[in-house]
Write a protein that holds these residues in place. Structure first.
Motif, PDB file in Angstrom:
ATOM      1  N   GLU B 183      -2.683-108.914 -62.759  1.00 47.50           N
ATOM      2  CA  GLU B 183      -1.432-109.149 -63.486  1.00 47.50           C
ATOM      3  C   GLU B 183      -0.936-110.585 -63.352  1.00 47.50           C
ATOM      4  OE1 GLU B 183       0.389-104.646 -63.321  1.00 47.50           O
ATOM      5  OE2 GLU B 183       0.432-105.852 -61.504  1.00 47.50           O
ATOM      6  N   VAL B 184      -1.678-111.396 -62.624  1.00 40.93           N
ATOM      7  CA  VAL B 184      -1.291-112.797 -62.460  1.00 40.93           C
ATOM      8  C   VAL B 184      -2.445-113.678 -62.888  1.00 40.93           C
ATOM      9  CG1 VAL B 184      -0.629-114.592 -60.814  1.00 40.93           C
ATOM     10  CG2 VAL B 184       0.257-112.263 -60.552  1.00 40.93           C
ATOM     11  N   GLU B 185      -2.114-114.652 -63.698  1.00 40.92           N
ATOM     12  CA  GLU B 185      -3.162-115.513 -64.214  1.00 40.92           C
ATOM     13  C   GLU B 185      -2.675-116.965 -64.195  1.00 40.92           C
ATOM     14  OE1 GLU B 185      -5.962-115.741 -68.171  1.00 40.92           O
ATOM     15  OE2 GLU B 185      -4.536-114.084 -67.917  1.00 40.92           O
ATOM     16  N   GLU B 190       0.772-123.600 -65.406  1.00 40.79           N
ATOM     17  CA  GLU B 190       1.586-122.388 -65.429  1.00 40.79           C
ATOM     18  C   GLU B 190       0.842-121.198 -64.848  1.00 40.79           C
ATOM     19  OE1 GLU B 190       2.449-121.891 -69.549  1.00 40.79           O
ATOM     20  OE2 GLU B 190       4.061-123.399 -69.541  1.00 40.79           O
ATOM     21  N   HIS B 192       1.032-117.077 -65.250  1.00 40.19           N
ATOM     22  CA  HIS B 192       1.595-116.024 -66.082  1.00 40.19           C
ATOM     23  C   HIS B 192       1.556-114.712 -65.329  1.00 40.19           C
ATOM     24  CE1 HIS B 192       1.538-118.502 -69.804  1.00 40.19           C
ATOM     25  NE2 HIS B 192       0.618-119.149 -69.086  1.00 40.19           N
ATOM     26  N   SER B 194       2.299-110.697 -65.623  1.00 41.41           N
ATOM     27  CA  SER B 194       2.547-109.608 -66.585  1.00 41.41           C
ATOM     28  C   SER B 194       3.352-108.500 -65.931  1.00 41.41           C
ATOM     29  CB  SER B 194       1.224-108.998 -67.050  1.00 41.41           C
ATOM     30  OG  SER B 194       0.346-109.996 -67.466  1.00 41.41           O
ATOM     31  N   ALA B 199       5.832-111.108 -70.116  1.00 41.57           N
ATOM     32  CA  ALA B 199       5.181-112.137 -69.306  1.00 41.57           C
ATOM     33  C   ALA B 199       6.241-113.076 -68.754  1.00 41.57           C
ATOM     34  CB  ALA B 199       4.177-112.906 -70.145  1.00 41.57           C
ATOM     35  N   VAL B 200       6.152-113.331 -67.452  1.00 43.14           N
ATOM     36  CA  VAL B 200       7.026-114.312 -66.824  1.00 43.14           C
ATOM     37  C   VAL B 200       6.169-115.528 -66.504  1.00 43.14           C
ATOM     38  CG1 VAL B 200       8.455-114.820 -64.810  1.00 43.14           C
ATOM     39  CG2 VAL B 200       8.534-112.546 -65.865  1.00 43.14           C
ATOM     40  N   VAL B 201       6.702-116.689 -66.815  1.00 50.03           N
ATOM     41  CA  VAL B 201       5.932-117.910 -66.587  1.00 50.03           C
ATOM     42  C   VAL B 201       6.561-118.689 -65.432  1.00 50.03           C
ATOM     43  CG1 VAL B 201       5.171-120.089 -67.577  1.00 50.03           C
ATOM     44  CG2 VAL B 201       5.269-118.024 -69.003  1.00 50.03           C
ATOM     45  N   ALA B 204       2.552-123.110 -61.532  1.00 46.41           N
ATOM     46  CA  ALA B 204       1.258-122.604 -61.068  1.00 46.41           C
ATOM     47  C   ALA B 204       0.978-122.906 -59.600  1.00 46.41           C
ATOM     48  CB  ALA B 204       0.142-123.205 -61.921  1.00 46.41           C
TER      49      ALA B 204
END
Lengths: 353, 310
Positions: B183-185, B190, B192, B194, B199-201, B204
């Motif tokens: 769920e995290v990319e 940034e 992202h 989920s 989506a919360v940004v 990074a």
């Protein structure tokens, strides 16, 4: 004693040594290496104008020690924590017996701790009894990471150690000072952790476990254990010296300690002669947290906290009556030698008797 | 192409600033633009960490010299104290060797650990490609166990900033503790996150730092692994997130404190001018034959030259 915000702060230096690292006492190269390593610690965290030359550092003697501790009333009392290192030093580095030379000259000013090593077995138990009988030791300093023969150290939660702790409890030796500080060879798991304190402390609630050097570089494990064991304390030796050149780091460490342990379980120590209370005490008392650190930790290095850390907490552990001591020090030998009568309010005090 | 010692740092992280992410950029393996190759080597060495501090040995100024001779590279380094754990010293020496040899123009890297109580054994062992166990036969507990313990501390200490980043972005504690790896990319600057289709940004950097550590420590390997964990490695009950955050803070303070000790010892030994300053070299390794590590000593002994004198 110091004055801070109009209040007197009685200083008990919780960690001092009278050591001998003269060449004639060194019987193994390790003894020289050990001393040189200490000297790096000394110069690394001592203001330049306060640094000693190496020869003084090897052997300063009882006289200089008395002056350094008490000459300008930096400390009011001090607690000896012996380090034997018999494999390195012919007569030992600073054994109970060596420290006793000075402790017995000014018994009102010093607390003399002993030591044990559970690997000594029956003979070790007899030695512990002897130390109690001879010096009435109120505590011991232990070195769990000390190598000997095939052994690469021992654990405070072992059966053998419990036998010695049992003996301490029987004899009324209440203060168990464990060196859980910088170690040299974390090859074996033991040297890496402070977890054996956990089991020992919960098994012997009647004893106090003072973890020297607050477990650095295992401050995190130490604080977490101490947060759960009310009879675990943190000794500030080494950490307090970080107030030299690294006030921010020192503030962080104090913040963590006060957050996890609270102000009643942190004890000042200079680790003399690694560092000299002559200047260190004042430096620590002047230390401040940054605004950020105050917000983060929600604690203060205010006068009440400092009174506890610098003296009252040790007084509690070692049954020292500070008010009684202040009266005694109006005219004891140390006060006469260094003209401290007015410092301890000698004149005013006479009327109170 | 005579050897030249490492020049002044041109990259980031050259001073004591607390820039923990002294990312030297992706140094290419191409030595062009770096005629003698030392800068390339230095950039590569920036990936080697002091395991106790989780900081680069370049940033910490441990590297004394880099010498390049065609496809052979020699690196000399010194630690803050001759007493630094042999296991840690070993890790740094082997990591340095492996990183430099990963440069495609390097055929062989030779590493020398200077002024250390086990410098000679470690130098010999690392260059002979021996294992730690072969070099120190009586050491119990291998390097792998120490590496794992260290990696775990790094995981714990980096979690806090990643979690704070999410909390500051409005993610609830309940959502934070339930997050799974998939769920995290991270995409560029940034990250992202989920959350039920939303989506919360966020920034990074702290997230990527944490992902790096938690993957290295082996705690998060599968897409459905829980992302944030207690120091013990368990999922976090939402109401315990605050205390876990404080423990993470404590772990970073511990590392920083140890860093201050190492730095002070480093300066005490060498002065600000490095190992060739006036300070004596305390460990004389020149002498009396190889030292056995026979365990017949206490913690501070190591029989490096047992009884060599009188």
């Amino acid at each position: 004693m110091y004055e801070m915000d109009g209040e007197e702060i009685f200083v008990i230096d919780g960690h001092v040594h009278l050591w001998d690292a003269r060449e004639e006492n060194i019987i193994h190269e390790g003894g020289e290496q050990f001393l040189q390593c200490f000297y790096d610690y000394h110069t690394g965290f001592t203001p330049e104008e306060e640094q000693w030359d190496i020869d003084t550092y090897r052997h300063y003697g009882a006289d200089k020690m008395t002056e350094d501790l008490f000459g300008n009333a930096a400390a009011d009392m001090a607690i000896f924590q012996p380090t034997y290192l018999d494999d390195f030093y012919d007569e030992g580095f600073n054994t109970t017996e060596q420290n006793a030379e000075l402790a017995e000259e000014y018994p009102e000013r010093f607390v003399l701790n002993g030591s044990f090593d559970p690997r000594d077995g029956e003979e070790g138990l007899r030695y512990l009894e002897h130390l109690k009988a001879e010096y009435d030791i109120p505590g011991v300093k232990l070195y769990t990471a000390e190598w000997r023969g095939e052994s690469k150290g021992w654990r405070l939660d072992s059966d053998e150690a419990f036998e010695f702790l049992e003996k301490c409890a029987d004899l009324g030796i209440e203060n168990i000072n464990a060196h859980k500080g910088p170690t040299i060879r974390p090859l074996n798991r033991d040297a890496f952790d402070v977890k054996d304190i956990d089991d020992a402390a919960s098994s012997f609630p009647e004893l106090n476990f003072i973890v020297n050097h607050v477990g650095l570089p295992r401050l995190d494990d130490f604080c977490w254990i101490a947060a759960q064991e009310p009879n675990v304390y943190g000794g500030l030796a080494v950490a307090s010296a970080m107030s030299t050149n690294r006030p921010r780091k020192f503030g962080e460490i104090m913040g963590e300690l006060l957050y996890w342990l609270g102000e009643d379980r942190v004890l000042f120590g200079s680790d003399y002669a690694l560092w000299n209370p002559d200047w260190l005490v004042e430096q620590v008392l002047n230390a401040e947290l940054t605004d950020e650190q105050r917000d983060e930790y929600g604690v203060e290095l205010d006068v009440d906290t400092m009174k506890k850390v610098m003296g009252e907490n040790a007084a509690e552990l070692y049954d020292i009556d500070i008010e009684e001591k202040k009266r005694q020090f109006r005219d004891d030998e140390v006060t006469e030698r260094f003209d401290l009568e007015s410092h301890y309010g000698g004149d005013a005090g006479a009327a109170a008797d | 192409m005579s050897g030249s010692s490492a020049g002044p740092t041109s990259g980031p992280g050259g001073d004591a600033a607390s820039d923990m992410t002294g990312d030297a950029g992706d140094s290419t393996d191409d030595p062009s633009g770096d005629p003698d190759g030392t800068s390339t080597v230095r950039d590569r060495l920036d990936r080697v960490e002091d395991p106790e501090l989780a900081r680069s040995i370049v940033e910490l100024d441990y590297v004394d010299a880099i010498e390049v001779d065609g496809d052979r590279v020699e690196v000399r380094f010194t630690l803050p104290t001759a007493w630094c754990s042999p296991a840690f010293a070993w890790m740094m020496a082997t990591d340095a060797r492996d990183e430099v040899e990963a440069l495609d123009w390097v055929r062989e890297a030779r590493i020398e650990l200077c002024d250390h109580m086990h410098g000679e054994e470690i130098t010999t062992g690392v260059n002979a490609r021996d294992t730690f166990g072969e070099t120190f036969p009586d050491a119990d507990g291998g390097v792998a166990a120490v590496r794992a313990a260290i990696a775990d501390k790094a995981r714990v200490s980096t979690q806090r900033e990643a979690v704070s980043e999410l909390l500051d972005a409005g993610v609830d504690p309940e959502q934070v503790v339930a997050l799974e790896r998939s769920e995290v990319e991270v995409a560029g600057d940034e990250a992202h996150v989920s959350l039920d289709g939303l989506a919360v940004v966020v920034d990074a950097e702290p997230v990527a730092d944490y992902l790096d550590r938690v993957e290295t420590s082996g705690h998060v390997t599968e897409p459905d692994d829980t992302l944030f964990l207690t120091p013990e490695g368990d999922p976090i009950p939402a109401e315990r997130l605050d205390v876990v955050q404080k423990r993470s803070r404590l772990a970073s303070v511990n590392m920083g404190g140890q860093g201050a000790v190492c730095d002070a010892l480093h300066r005490a030994r060498h002065g600000p001018d490095g190992p060739d300053g006036s300070g004596a070299s305390y460990v004389d390794q020149s002498g009396d034959g190889p030292s056995a590590y026979d365990g017949d000593v206490d913690e501070f002994t190591s029989t490096w030259t047992l009884g060599s004198n009188d």
